[in-house]
Design a protein around this motif. Structure first.
Motif, PDB file in Angstrom:
ATOM      1  N   ALA A  63       0.915  -1.235   0.323  1.00  0.00           N
ATOM      2  CA  ALA A  63      -0.292  -0.291  -0.114  1.00  0.00           C
ATOM      3  C   ALA A  63       0.892   1.716  -0.188  1.00  0.00           C
ATOM      4  O   ALA A  63       0.768   2.455  -1.091  1.00  0.00           O
ATOM      5  CB  ALA A  63      -0.857   0.066   0.592  1.00  0.00           C
ATOM      6  N   SER A  64       1.975   1.171   0.983  1.00  0.00           N
ATOM      7  CA  SER A  64       2.925   2.434   0.598  1.00  0.00           C
ATOM      8  C   SER A  64       3.630   2.879  -0.738  1.00  0.00           C
ATOM      9  O   SER A  64       4.316   4.097  -0.453  1.00  0.00           O
ATOM     10  CB  SER A  64       3.728   2.203   1.937  1.00  0.00           C
ATOM     11  N   GLY A  70       2.380   3.191  -3.341  1.00  0.00           N
ATOM     12  CA  GLY A  70       0.863   4.300  -3.624  1.00  0.00           C
ATOM     13  C   GLY A  70       1.008   5.879  -3.234  1.00  0.00           C
ATOM     14  O   GLY A  70       1.468   6.586  -4.125  1.00  0.00           O
ATOM     15  N   SER A 117      -2.272  -2.790  -7.373  1.00  0.00           N
ATOM     16  CA  SER A 117      -3.580  -2.098  -6.893  1.00  0.00           C
ATOM     17  C   SER A 117      -3.183  -1.227  -7.460  1.00  0.00           C
ATOM     18  O   SER A 117      -2.371  -0.255  -7.743  1.00  0.00           O
ATOM     19  CB  SER A 117      -3.807  -1.944  -5.768  1.00  0.00           C
ATOM     20  N   GLN A 131      -5.636   1.876  -7.521  1.00  0.00           N
ATOM     21  CA  GLN A 131      -6.533   2.640  -6.310  1.00  0.00           C
ATOM     22  C   GLN A 131      -5.431   2.820  -4.872  1.00  0.00           C
ATOM     23  O   GLN A 131      -6.039   4.236  -4.607  1.00  0.00           O
ATOM     24  CB  GLN A 131      -7.632   2.102  -5.612  1.00  0.00           C
ATOM     25  N   LYS A 132      -4.967   3.308  -4.762  1.00  0.00           N
ATOM     26  CA  LYS A 132      -3.380   3.058  -3.871  1.00  0.00           C
ATOM     27  C   LYS A 132      -2.658   4.301  -4.007  1.00  0.00           C
ATOM     28  O   LYS A 132      -1.809   4.614  -3.550  1.00  0.00           O
ATOM     29  CB  LYS A 132      -2.559   1.741  -3.480  1.00  0.00           C
ATOM     30  N   TRP A 133      -2.919   4.341  -5.860  1.00  0.00           N
ATOM     31  CA  TRP A 133      -1.723   5.792  -6.390  1.00  0.00           C
ATOM     32  C   TRP A 133      -2.972   7.113  -6.100  1.00  0.00           C
ATOM     33  O   TRP A 133      -3.278   7.563  -7.162  1.00  0.00           O
ATOM     34  CB  TRP A 133      -1.708   5.832  -8.210  1.00  0.00           C
ATOM     35  N   ALA A 140      -4.661   3.976   2.577  1.00  0.00           N
ATOM     36  CA  ALA A 140      -4.559   2.980   1.802  1.00  0.00           C
ATOM     37  C   ALA A 140      -3.707   1.934   2.737  1.00  0.00           C
ATOM     38  O   ALA A 140      -3.964   1.327   3.214  1.00  0.00           O
ATOM     39  CB  ALA A 140      -3.411   2.993   0.539  1.00  0.00           C
ATOM     40  N   ASN A 141      -3.049   2.880   3.779  1.00  0.00           N
ATOM     41  CA  ASN A 141      -2.214   1.183   4.550  1.00  0.00           C
ATOM     42  C   ASN A 141      -2.504   1.446   5.840  1.00  0.00           C
ATOM     43  O   ASN A 141      -2.463   0.944   6.647  1.00  0.00           O
ATOM     44  CB  ASN A 141      -0.833   1.578   4.853  1.00  0.00           C
ATOM     45  N   ILE A 149      -7.043  -0.435   4.296  1.00  0.00           N
ATOM     46  CA  ILE A 149      -6.193  -1.409   3.916  1.00  0.00           C
ATOM     47  C   ILE A 149      -6.740  -3.251   3.262  1.00  0.00           C
ATOM     48  O   ILE A 149      -6.366  -3.506   2.422  1.00  0.00           O
ATOM     49  CB  ILE A 149      -4.816  -1.837   4.494  1.00  0.00           C
ATOM     50  N   ILE A 195      -7.674  -2.396  -0.006  1.00  0.00           N
ATOM     51  CA  ILE A 195      -6.492  -3.170  -1.208  1.00  0.00           C
ATOM     52  C   ILE A 195      -5.945  -4.392  -1.061  1.00  0.00           C
ATOM     53  O   ILE A 195      -5.585  -5.347  -1.965  1.00  0.00           O
ATOM     54  CB  ILE A 195      -4.800  -2.377  -0.783  1.00  0.00           C
TER      55      ILE A 195
END
Length: 397
Positions: free
Chosen positions: A38-39, A41, A277, A279-281, A287-288, A292, A295
């Motif tokens: 997630a990070s 992104g 993913s 969507q995390k961008w 997101a994290n 989460i 994601i």
């Protein structure tokens, strides 16, 4: 003798529950992988974000694991009774200090910000309140036993601590955390069979039914209109409105929820692949943490969800198994309180990102990023393992 003490501090106590321990480790390892994913992104803004996130996560996992080990080996009701009040006062002062820190853009003063040369981290003292109150309720019940004490004598210490903590948390304000504390303490209060508690337990059961009815009403269109007339913070009213229909404000208050739902739908059954993913961008800013699970489902599909659900089910089953096995009501409170701590976080997090209930911003334990929540739940697991160890030793004679 010194070497023996060090050795004991680095392993679980005799008769601990292996499946509880293993499930916890699997969830933490899986959660750490998803946090790293997630990070990614945020790498457009900070090319080192994955490395700093990995370092922070490793440090928190290591620290929380040693906290769990220490409590698993050293927690007893006697020590909790002896040191509980001083620890509770210190925790109150630390919690109070959060009001003097500027918020981190959320409008809440729930965190203590600790800046370091290359990375900063935050501490959320209210997370530790959950574990502390579970233990203090257990100690109060264990001390009173079957003796004919008044209800105030039985509950005085945990109630006074609860009121003090609640007053500060309301000022932060952090209604999500306060709601979780109320639910956990409410369930724990229903466990003892003391004759002088029965009348008040009946009152609480009535309030629980009334609370569920009120929640269902507030999530209706009529209830949403009523909320606007009550003295709630604006963003909290919006969370109720968005749970009804986030598409009334697709580029405003409903933006995050809509993108979370899109991530879940996009993942489908098989997912789009680990670290793939979209969507995390920039679409999901949390997101994290809060999102989460969205994601996870987007990347790993139903299999990612099953890993989390199966891990949770095993942990809850083991905690309830020993709660029903022991005759000690203090031990029951600790085990069931810990189980409720885990379950309520899961229900509020997953229910929030799916739009079934208003989003509360609580982390998904073991999976979401957040050092305070990880240390807190690992402390609860450590205390539970200490209790389980004693229950199993007593059972074997």
């Amino acid at each position: 003798m010194k070497d023996k003490k060090v050795k004991l501090a680095l392993r679980m106590p005799a008769k601990y529950d292996f499946w509880l321990h293993l499930s916890m480790l699997v969830l933490i390892a899986f959660g750490s992988l998803m946090i790293m994913s997630a990070s990614l992104g945020e790498s457009g803004k900070n090319s080192l974000v994955v490395y700093t996130t990995a370092i922070k996560q490793f440090a928190f996992v290591l620290l929380s694991y040693f906290v769990m080990l220490f409590l698993a080996n050293h927690f007893t009701m006697v020590k909790a009774r002896k040191y509980g009040r001083p620890i509770g006062i210190i925790l109150f002062l630390v919690l109070l200090s959060t009001l003097f820190f500027t918020d981190n853009g959320t409008g809440s003063h729930a965190w203590i910000i600790v800046p370091l040369p290359f990375v900063s981290f935050t501490i959320q003292p209210s997370e530790f309140v959950k574990v502390f109150l579970i233990v203090m309720m257990a100690v109060s019940i264990e001390v009173t036993g079957r003796r004919n004490f008044s209800i105030w004598t039985i509950v005085k210490v945990p109630v006074l601590f609860f009121l003090a903590y609640a007053a500060v948390i309301l000022q932060q304000p952090d209604f999500g955390t306060l709601a979780i504390i109320v639910i956990i303490c409410g369930v724990c209060f229903l466990i003892p069979s003391h004759v002088n508690l029965r009348k008040w337990q009946k009152y609480e059961k009535f309030l629980i039914v009334l609370g569920f009815a009120a929640l269902i009403f507030l999530m209706s269109n009529a209830g949403s209109g009523l909320l606007e007339k009550l003295p709630f913070v604006g963003y909290q009213v919006k969370r109720f409105e968005m749970s009804l229909d986030p598409f009334v404000s697709p580029f405003g208050d409903g933006y995050q929820l809509i993108n979370g739902l899109y991530a879940i739908v996009h993942g489908g059954i098989l997912g789009v692949g680990f670290a793939q993913s979209s969507q995390k961008w920039g679409f999901l800013t949390q997101a994290n943490s809060d999102y989460i699970m969205a994601i996870t489902i987007e990347e790993l599909g139903i299999f990612g969800l099953l890993i989390v659900v199966i891990g949770y089910v095993i942990i809850l089953q083991r905690l309830f198994h020993y709660a029903f096995l022991t005759k000690s009501e203090g031990y029951k409170i600790i085990l069931i309180g810990t189980a409720m701590y885990i379950f309520v976080h899961f229900a509020l997090n997953v229910g929030g990102i799916s739009g079934m209930i208003p989003l509360t911003g609580v982390p998904l334990l073991f999976i979401s990023s957040g050092g305070s929540s990880l240390i807190s739940i690992m402390a609860a697991i450590g205390i539970s393992q200490a209790v389980i160890s004693r229950i199993r030793r007593q059972e074997n004679g």
